[in-house]
Design an enzyme around this catalytic site. Sequence first.
Site, PDB file in Angstrom:
ATOM      1  N   ASP A 284     -13.882  27.016   0.902  1.00  0.00           N
ATOM      2  CA  ASP A 284     -14.238  26.144  -0.218  1.00  0.00           C
ATOM      3  C   ASP A 284     -15.241  26.792  -1.165  1.00  0.00           C
ATOM      4  O   ASP A 284     -15.823  27.831  -0.852  1.00  0.00           O
ATOM      5  CB  ASP A 284     -14.783  24.800   0.308  1.00  0.00           C
TER       6      ASP A 284
ATOM      7  N   ASP B  44     -20.314  14.194   8.527  1.00  0.00           N
ATOM      8  CA  ASP B  44     -19.297  13.145   8.328  1.00  0.00           C
ATOM      9  C   ASP B  44     -17.947  13.554   8.910  1.00  0.00           C
ATOM     10  O   ASP B  44     -16.944  12.888   8.673  1.00  0.00           O
ATOM     11  CB  ASP B  44     -19.169  12.799   6.834  1.00  0.00           C
TER      12      ASP B  44
ATOM     13  N   HIS C 112     -16.254  16.352   8.358  1.00  0.00           N
ATOM     14  CA  HIS C 112     -15.344  17.165   7.532  1.00  0.00           C
ATOM     15  C   HIS C 112     -15.173  18.582   8.067  1.00  0.00           C
ATOM     16  O   HIS C 112     -16.067  19.136   8.694  1.00  0.00           O
ATOM     17  CB  HIS C 112     -15.782  17.182   6.056  1.00  0.00           C
TER      18      HIS C 112
ATOM     19  N   GLU D  95     -13.323  15.560   3.078  1.00  0.00           N
ATOM     20  CA  GLU D  95     -14.135  14.389   3.388  1.00  0.00           C
ATOM     21  C   GLU D  95     -13.258  13.304   4.023  1.00  0.00           C
ATOM     22  O   GLU D  95     -12.027  13.398   3.991  1.00  0.00           O
ATOM     23  CB  GLU D  95     -14.796  13.887   2.097  1.00  0.00           C
TER      24      GLU D  95
END
Length: 261
Positions: free
Chosen positions: A67, A136, A138, A143
């Site tokens: 990313d 979270d 990911h 997400e």
Amino acid sequence: MEVIVRPTTAEAVKLTAQLIADLVKAKPNCNLGLATGATMEAVYADLVKMYQAGEVDFSKVTSFNLDEYIGLAPDDPNSYRYYMNYHLFNHINIDKSKTNLPDGLAKDYDAEGERYEKAIKAAGGVDLQLLGIGRDGHIGFNEPLSSFASRTRDKALTPETWKQNSIYFNPPESMPMSAFTMGVGTILDAKQALLLITGKSKAAIAAKAIEGPVSSMVTASALQLHQHAVVILDEEAAANLTMREYYDWVFAHDRKWANYR
Ligand code: PGA
């Protein structure tokens, strides 16, 4: 999915780096999928040490990072291109022209996603994808609710991710709110997946990802669907796992791990 718990963070990191180095030794022209984040800094430090000791040659390796923040230039100290150069590429003999990240400055987001997917495919696919996990759940910046079929695209970050990462930005408000990320589908296409989880702040999400139901609410749980996924944890991150005895048993007895015990 195979789960390995090492007694210390340093040993979890070392095993992760060893598995990467062993792939590069076995297949010098492999395609490595790389990750960023605080967890990976120690992995890259270990790989640099192995390189300096003459144990591994990266000259034929191609890399694809997961990313990149949208809006950050490669020379921005908070960009993932900068991170990769700083922590790894500047210290090993990888050919920088073979290191790939999404272009944070691309204006046509859809075209950038497609370009990245095509580049991965043209290179023959990712042999081993290194992964961290966000609080979270990911992987990459996929997400919660990211489709398991998703490909490289732009993704709005959650407030939790923003809170986790904005501490690196000065001022914190300058952190972008979106990023390009490989999709969950892109990650699942890698021939092997290697997820490293360390520290007690990750214990709850690690248990959900590994032993919880497969759910797009925790995109790391998609790795349960991968044929060759290995998760390495330190003692603290493994604190909430219920099948611990079995994981230790497999690591102690499976011939696959004989050289790593
Ligand atoms: P961290 O990030 O290593 O900085 O915790 C991991 C991630 O968010 O994927």
